[in-house]
Enzyme design. Structure first.
Site, PDB file in Angstrom:
ATOM      1  N   ILE A  56      44.177  38.394  27.662  1.00  0.00           N
ATOM      2  CA  ILE A  56      45.560  38.057  27.996  1.00  0.00           C
ATOM      3  C   ILE A  56      45.886  36.614  27.612  1.00  0.00           C
ATOM      4  O   ILE A  56      46.771  35.985  28.187  1.00  0.00           O
ATOM      5  CB  ILE A  56      45.844  38.310  29.484  1.00  0.00           C
ATOM      6  CG1 ILE A  56      44.906  37.509  30.384  1.00  0.00           C
ATOM      7  CG2 ILE A  56      45.752  39.784  29.797  1.00  0.00           C
ATOM      8  CD1 ILE A  56      45.238  37.621  31.865  1.00  0.00           C
ATOM      9  N   THR A  95      43.244  34.330  27.326  1.00  0.00           N
ATOM     10  CA  THR A  95      42.201  33.508  27.941  1.00  0.00           C
ATOM     11  C   THR A  95      41.020  33.244  27.022  1.00  0.00           C
ATOM     12  O   THR A  95      40.151  32.444  27.366  1.00  0.00           O
ATOM     13  CB  THR A  95      41.685  34.197  29.210  1.00  0.00           C
ATOM     14  OG1 THR A  95      41.218  35.506  28.868  1.00  0.00           O
ATOM     15  CG2 THR A  95      42.787  34.321  30.245  1.00  0.00           C
ATOM     16  N   GLY A 101      37.371  38.973  34.977  1.00  0.00           N
ATOM     17  CA  GLY A 101      37.130  39.568  33.677  1.00  0.00           C
ATOM     18  C   GLY A 101      35.790  39.244  33.060  1.00  0.00           C
ATOM     19  O   GLY A 101      34.978  40.134  32.784  1.00  0.00           O
ATOM     20  N   ARG A 113      28.257  28.795  35.718  1.00  0.00           N
ATOM     21  CA  ARG A 113      27.979  28.347  34.351  1.00  0.00           C
ATOM     22  C   ARG A 113      29.253  28.449  33.508  1.00  0.00           C
ATOM     23  O   ARG A 113      29.897  29.488  33.470  1.00  0.00           O
ATOM     24  CB  ARG A 113      26.885  29.217  33.734  1.00  0.00           C
ATOM     25  CG  ARG A 113      26.492  28.821  32.321  1.00  0.00           C
ATOM     26  CD  ARG A 113      25.521  29.834  31.750  1.00  0.00           C
ATOM     27  NE  ARG A 113      25.155  29.513  30.387  1.00  0.00           N
ATOM     28  CZ  ARG A 113      24.484  30.331  29.580  1.00  0.00           C
ATOM     29  NH1 ARG A 113      24.110  31.526  30.031  1.00  0.00           N
ATOM     30  NH2 ARG A 113      24.189  29.976  28.349  1.00  0.00           N
ATOM     31  N   LEU A 138      30.852  29.014  30.217  1.00  0.00           N
ATOM     32  CA  LEU A 138      30.373  29.686  29.014  1.00  0.00           C
ATOM     33  C   LEU A 138      30.999  29.134  27.738  1.00  0.00           C
ATOM     34  O   LEU A 138      30.389  29.194  26.676  1.00  0.00           O
ATOM     35  CB  LEU A 138      30.658  31.186  29.117  1.00  0.00           C
ATOM     36  CG  LEU A 138      30.018  31.886  30.327  1.00  0.00           C
ATOM     37  CD1 LEU A 138      30.444  33.347  30.382  1.00  0.00           C
ATOM     38  CD2 LEU A 138      28.498  31.779  30.269  1.00  0.00           C
ATOM     39  N   THR A 185      37.676  26.982  26.026  1.00  0.00           N
ATOM     40  CA  THR A 185      38.567  27.920  26.703  1.00  0.00           C
ATOM     41  C   THR A 185      38.588  27.669  28.207  1.00  0.00           C
ATOM     42  O   THR A 185      39.614  27.898  28.861  1.00  0.00           O
ATOM     43  CB  THR A 185      38.160  29.370  26.407  1.00  0.00           C
ATOM     44  OG1 THR A 185      36.789  29.571  26.773  1.00  0.00           O
ATOM     45  CG2 THR A 185      38.328  29.684  24.930  1.00  0.00           C
ATOM     46  N   LYS A 211      31.250  32.209  37.116  1.00  0.00           N
ATOM     47  CA  LYS A 211      32.291  32.540  38.075  1.00  0.00           C
ATOM     48  C   LYS A 211      33.630  32.542  37.340  1.00  0.00           C
ATOM     49  O   LYS A 211      33.743  32.032  36.230  1.00  0.00           O
ATOM     50  CB  LYS A 211      32.328  31.516  39.219  1.00  0.00           C
ATOM     51  CG  LYS A 211      31.052  31.443  40.047  1.00  0.00           C
ATOM     52  CD  LYS A 211      31.161  30.391  41.143  1.00  0.00           C
ATOM     53  CE  LYS A 211      29.888  30.318  41.984  1.00  0.00           C
ATOM     54  NZ  LYS A 211      29.983  29.268  43.049  1.00  0.00           N
ATOM     55  N   GLY A 224      40.100  31.453  35.911  1.00  0.00           N
ATOM     56  CA  GLY A 224      41.511  31.604  35.548  1.00  0.00           C
ATOM     57  C   GLY A 224      42.484  31.203  36.635  1.00  0.00           C
ATOM     58  O   GLY A 224      43.627  30.883  36.342  1.00  0.00           O
ATOM     59  N   GLU A 225      42.052  31.228  37.903  1.00  0.00           N
ATOM     60  CA  GLU A 225      43.005  31.032  38.993  1.00  0.00           C
ATOM     61  C   GLU A 225      42.726  29.827  39.867  1.00  0.00           C
ATOM     62  O   GLU A 225      43.629  29.306  40.520  1.00  0.00           O
ATOM     63  CB  GLU A 225      43.051  32.302  39.850  1.00  0.00           C
ATOM     64  CG  GLU A 225      43.646  33.464  39.068  1.00  0.00           C
ATOM     65  CD  GLU A 225      43.495  34.806  39.759  1.00  0.00           C
ATOM     66  OE1 GLU A 225      44.471  35.271  40.360  1.00  0.00           O
ATOM     67  OE2 GLU A 225      42.400  35.387  39.675  1.00  0.00           O
TER      68      GLU A 225
END
Length: 706
Positions: free
Chosen positions: A454, A456, A497, A579, A581, A585, A652, A655-656
């Site tokens: 979306i 991300t 996700g 972690r 990744l 991003t 973990k 996004g929020e």
């Protein structure tokens, strides 16, 4: 693993070749335009469509008289039963749909429809003492609506320091850049839909149930999605309407919801009223905590914003009470919006914590550290990892918090300067997913899973996870996602996700690597070698640990003493999110969340018109979100956190959590600058002005970012 890999789809996006739901152009494509109901409660008594059907280019008008019948399963979403009855449950509900050769023809036809209603008295105003309030069994996500530990009433009554405050967060709306769009067509009884969705498997299964098909007869693609923020996390009416129109006309149909229709048809964050009571020692150690939330849902479906849940896990609180009450009103059904529950709930809690620090004469950072729990207070489970204290200390160091606070509020011409801090949290959610890894004869690898990107960078991170598990360069991994005929994967929501899909991807690639090793050297068959993994059993086994991400946000604001205008000069966040990744991003996600938090704190304002029963701000001209001029220096950092109790990657969701503490940090900074405590979001100039001195003699022309 390269931790700053460039997005795999970057070239497609910058050249405009990335195809979104509205970029598919099947032959004979028609266009649909919805006609919204103009009453908040009542029935349609007459529909006059003759003028619309006579409009040049109009092909059909769908109403409850002629629309295809839908079959809702027992646990289905009743908001999707569009055009099935004359009953109107809220203003803006779709009352008719016009299908035409062009969007302009469809809009003209929609304007020509005449609808007569029998209007009934409606109820849209939320108050703390509404007679229809009740306590639900659960809040969103399945959390119990009520939790009590210890004896709150006694502990609060006996506390030397007590805080009893109320806070309000009004309704908030998702406005992704890409509107909710679907392009649908039927071929030999099979349905194909290109949808702007956060999860095509969910849309596939929903459409199959509604139209009496098997899931295999429905193909849904969401190749690229221009933002969702939760509003595209469930099937929405636009895709059902597009499929209905395509079946009715026998032609492919596209429906792109006009932005003004989003507030009524795609969910929103419900308003929440908060009462928070804190009892503490003279030094600020919490002895009692109560967070009581009042909110609303629609008459169509119950949705309860879980805004009191974060208070159950944030701080030491031997005696606590957290409750939710809800009233069903004649409004559109609320739904997910970025960090549901946590974003409004933590604004209230972190504002109250700031007020407690002031009452105790304690530094707000120190008070939060002083109330750090050893175990999750609500469950007494150990945390899989919890580095909130490190986030607070590292953030204070990077922000230069001790120096800025030691000097107290400052002034720059007519601008009053202040700083604020807030903590943030978000649960680690993982859902069952499947993935297939394929070793190709040319030496490359193909990864197949129905994840959704979306915006991300999901493609890129999944390729990195696969490459690490395969011990191969990322350049040799191609990724196939965003299509319902791929191995089933969970929705892109709840910051789940990467953790959910990545787990399945890791297992599939690790299994493929073992299969290749067992096979030995030699050429691969033409179809390659495949390995499929399903994490359902592992995910459902659960965990003995409480799993959460944490963070701390620091804000510096400037408040115009003459106008009450608030500008954020600097915003800094430090997070403990497992972690990381992909640094590139991840930083984008964290800063994006914080920018959305600025919008929540200062700009996003939605008014429910009690007479018309409608949200008044329905477009980006009236519902304001942060633009470039509103965004100062935004810095995102993280502490090293390798949590092996989460998933094979130790990651973990990110996004929020960036939005969660931001609004409170900004509001706390406004109080530090002005001495005025605003407990209602957004912090608007008219709320500040009556309390500001105004200093025309000291105007220097210094800008808010100066």
């Amino acid at each position: 693993m390269s931790t700053a890999a460039t997005r795999l789809e970057a070239w497609e996006k910058v050249t405009g070749t990335a195809r979104y739901a509205g970029d598919h152009h099947p032959r004979a494509l028609a266009h649909a335009w919805p006609v919204p109901a103009t009453v908040a409660r009542g029935d349609i008594t007459a529909l006059r469509t003759e003028a619309a059907l006579a409009t040049p280019g109009v092909l059909a008008v769908l109403t409850h008289h002629n629309a295809p019948a839908l079959a809702l399963p027992e646990d289905g979403d009743p908001t999707l039963l569009v055009l099935q009855s004359p009953r109107i449950a809220h203003r803006g509900q779709v009352a008719a749909l016009v299908v035409a050769e062009t969007p302009q023809d469809a809009r003209a036809g929609a304007a020509a429809i005449e609808i007569t209603y029998t209007a009934e008295p409606h109820d849209v105003v939320l108050t703390e003492d509404h007679p229809g309030l009740y306590t639900p069994e659960t809040a969103n996500g399945g959390d119990p609506a009520v939790r009590e530990r210890g004896d709150f009433d006694t502990a609060y009554r006996q506390a030397p320091v007590r805080i009893d405050r109320t806070y309000r967060v009004g309704p908030l709306h998702n406005h992704p850049m890409e509107p909710h769009t679907a392009t649908a067509h039927w071929t030999d009884g099979r349905l194909t839909v290109h949808d702007s969705s956060q999860g095509t498997t969910t849309v596939q299964e929903t459409l199959a149930a509604l139209f009496g098909l098997t899931p295999a007869d429905v193909l849904v693609t969401s190749e690229h999605v221009g933002g969702g923020f939760g509003s595209k996390g469930t099937t929405r009416p636009h895709v059902v309407l597009a499929a209905m129109a395509a079946r009715h006309t026998g032609r492919p149909v596209r429906l792109a919801l006009p932005r003004a229709h989003l507030t009524a048809l795609t969910g929103h964050r419900a308003p929440t009223l908060h009462r928070i009571r804190l009892g503490a020692t003279d030094h600020g150690e919490l002895t009692a905590l109560a967070h009581e939330v009042t909110t609303r849902s629609s008459t169509v479906q119950e949705f309860v914003e879980q805004a009191a849940v974060p208070a159950r896990i944030m701080y030491t609180s031997p005696h606590s009470r957290t409750t939710h009450r809800v009233v069903r009103q004649d409004v559109p059904t609320p739904s997910w919006m970025r960090a549901p529950g946590e974003a409004p709930g933590m604004f209230a809690l972190e504002s109250a914590i700031d007020e407690l620090a002031e009452a105790c004469g304690t530094d707000p950072v120190d008070l939060r550290i002083r109330n750090e729990p050893a175990l999750e207070p609500d469950s007494d489970r150990p945390f899989s990892s919890r580095h909130l204290v490190e986030c607070l200390r590292e953030g204070a160091r990077r922000f230069d918090w001790p120096r800025l606070r030691a000097h107290g509020p400052r002034q720059d011409g007519r601008w009053l300067l202040g700083t604020g801090v807030a903590a943030s949290t978000f649960p680690v959610l993982v859902f069952p997913s499947t993935a297939e890894a394929v070793a190709l004869p040319d030496g490359g690898y193909l990864l197949r899973t129905n994840a959704t990107d979306i915006g991300t960078g999901a493609r890129t991170v999944l390729a990195q996870i696969a490459a690490e598990a395969l011990d191969a360069p990322v350049a040799r991994v191609s990724v196939d996602i965003g299509r319902s005929d791929l191995p089933r994967a969970s929705v892109a929501g709840g910051s789940s996700g990467t953790s959910s899909w990545g787990w399945a991807v890791h297992e599939a690639c690790a299994g493929l690597r073992r299969a290749l090793a067992a096979r030995g050297p030699g050429p691969l068959p033409a179809g390659g070698v495949r390995f499929r993994a399903d994490t359902t059993e592992a995910v459902r086994a659960g965990s003995e640990f409480a799993r959460h991400a944490f963070g701390a946000q620091f804000a510096q604001v400037a408040v115009d003493a003459d106008t009450g205008e608030v500008r954020v000069r600097r915003l800094l966040g430090v997070f403990a999110a497992g972690r990381i990744l992909n640094e590139r991003t991840a930083r984008s996600q964290l800063t994006g969340g914080m920018i959305m938090g600025i919008s929540m704190a200062l700009l996003e304002h939605s008014t429910m018109d009690p007479e018309f029963g409608d949200h008044a701000e329905r477009d980006l001209a009236s519902y304001h979100v942060a633009v470039n001029a509103d965004v100062p220096v935004v810095e995102a950092y993280w502490v090293e956190e390798r949590d092996t109790r989460l998933n094979p990657m130790g990651s973990k969701g990110i996004g929020e959590i960036g939005i969660v503490g931001t609004a409170a940090a900004v509001a706390n900074a406004v109080h530090h600058a002005t001495g005025v405590r605003i407990r209602t979001l957004p912090v608007r100039p008219e709320l500040l002005l009556p309390h500001l001195p105004g200093q025309p003699s000291q105007m220097t022309g210094a800008g808010p970012h100066g």
